[in-house]
Scaffold this active site. Sequence first.
Site, short mmCIF file in Angstrom:
data_model
loop_
_atom_site.label_atom_id
_atom_site.label_comp_id
_atom_site.label_asym_id
_atom_site.label_seq_id
_atom_site.Cartn_x
_atom_site.Cartn_y
_atom_site.Cartn_z
N TYR A 281 38.68 56.71 69.65
CA TYR A 281 39.87 55.93 69.30
C TYR A 281 39.69 55.33 67.90
O TYR A 281 38.62 54.81 67.56
CB TYR A 281 40.06 54.84 70.35
CG TYR A 281 41.01 53.73 69.99
CD1 TYR A 281 42.31 54.00 69.58
CD2 TYR A 281 40.61 52.40 70.05
CE1 TYR A 281 43.18 52.98 69.26
CE2 TYR A 281 41.46 51.37 69.74
CZ TYR A 281 42.75 51.66 69.34
OH TYR A 281 43.61 50.65 69.02
N ASP B 234 34.01 54.35 77.20
CA ASP B 234 35.40 53.88 77.27
C ASP B 234 36.12 54.76 78.29
O ASP B 234 36.35 55.94 78.05
CB ASP B 234 36.05 53.98 75.89
CG ASP B 234 37.46 53.40 75.85
OD1 ASP B 234 38.10 53.34 76.91
OD2 ASP B 234 37.91 53.04 74.75
N LYS C 192 46.35 49.27 79.23
CA LYS C 192 46.83 50.60 79.53
C LYS C 192 47.00 50.80 81.04
O LYS C 192 47.81 50.13 81.66
CB LYS C 192 45.90 51.64 78.90
CG LYS C 192 45.54 51.36 77.44
CD LYS C 192 46.74 51.23 76.53
CE LYS C 192 46.39 51.25 75.05
NZ LYS C 192 45.53 50.17 74.58
#
Length: 376
Positions: free
Chosen positions: A95, A167, A192
């Site tokens: 990310y 993650d 999320k």
Amino acid sequence: MNPPAIHPKITPIYQTSVFKFEDLDAVQQYFDEPGSRYLYSRNGNPNSDELAEAVSRWEGGAGAVATGSGMAAIFAALLTYCQAGDHVLCAADIYGGSAALLNLELSRLGIAVSYVPFEELYDLAPYVQASTRLLLCETMSNPLLRVVDLRRLADECRQRGLKLVVDNTFATPVLTRPLALGADLVLHSVTKYLAGHSDVTAGAVVARTAEDAGRLRQIGTVFGLTLSPMESWLSVRGLKTLRLRVAAHSENAGLVAEFLEAHPAVRAVYYPGRPTHPQHALAAAQGGGRFGGMLSFRLPDEVAVVNAFMQRSRRFPFAPSLAGVDSSCSQPLSTSHRALTDAQRAELGITVGLIRLSVGIEPVEELLSDLAQALK
């Protein structure tokens, strides 16, 4: 007359910054018996503790901390093991916010980083230094949905004396539980899938050992990373439907990926659930036969083509986040990965035409109809 006893089924929202004490003995009890009562909501609050405990149960951990965002979760996870002079390895497929934290801020604190290409993750010898402490990766990478063999990577990290930090935002513990596969810390952007309704900004980190869990709580308290009561309460409410939502996201995303793969305007589709995906078999085994709600696809590398798609779509609005019950799309080049260097983006294949879809739980025929007209 005494007030009636109250036994709420759902934990109330403890919207308070501070808690009262009867006297000095009560204050001393707080310090002598950790967890016996509350002092100040930065140190702990019933709602944030409830969320941390719930995520820890989902991941099978020894303890967790709830944070004010996914970025705060990444920060807390890295500081659990690192100090000035240390070195961090990071999967190149990561990310953009994680890369920005490592490149722009932790480097100022004396923590160096090296990026490991996906194909070289299982032989870290060329990248490990005497000061290397950990490797950071994602279960499913953002935005190209590459799937990491976590058990194999955990074995490699253990042989090199490294901690493995994962993650797990894209996969969620419904699909994959990294701690059970050998990871040391697992983190989430609770914003999320865990919260799931695009109305919360939150994060969480779960530890495999009680010692690391204690360190996480200390970092959260001292740096002020802890989550507010209201956001915690909303996140716990979202978690109650996580299993059902992930199943619906996965089913819809599979059908959307199949549709896109057959569409003449689409040049490539990246979804672990498709047999054409390079890690399809691994994803099936590691995810229990489900593949999540995220996918990416390629259009021609022309701004006008991408803009036309976004302007025409009604069910996939351009909203640079993901994992809500409502579908959305994003362009990583201009949003999540804009902090990467041109060379990094080129190496990863993050170009103008790469579109990331967060497939929601709407009736799938409506999503397919919208994509058909938007791609004309």
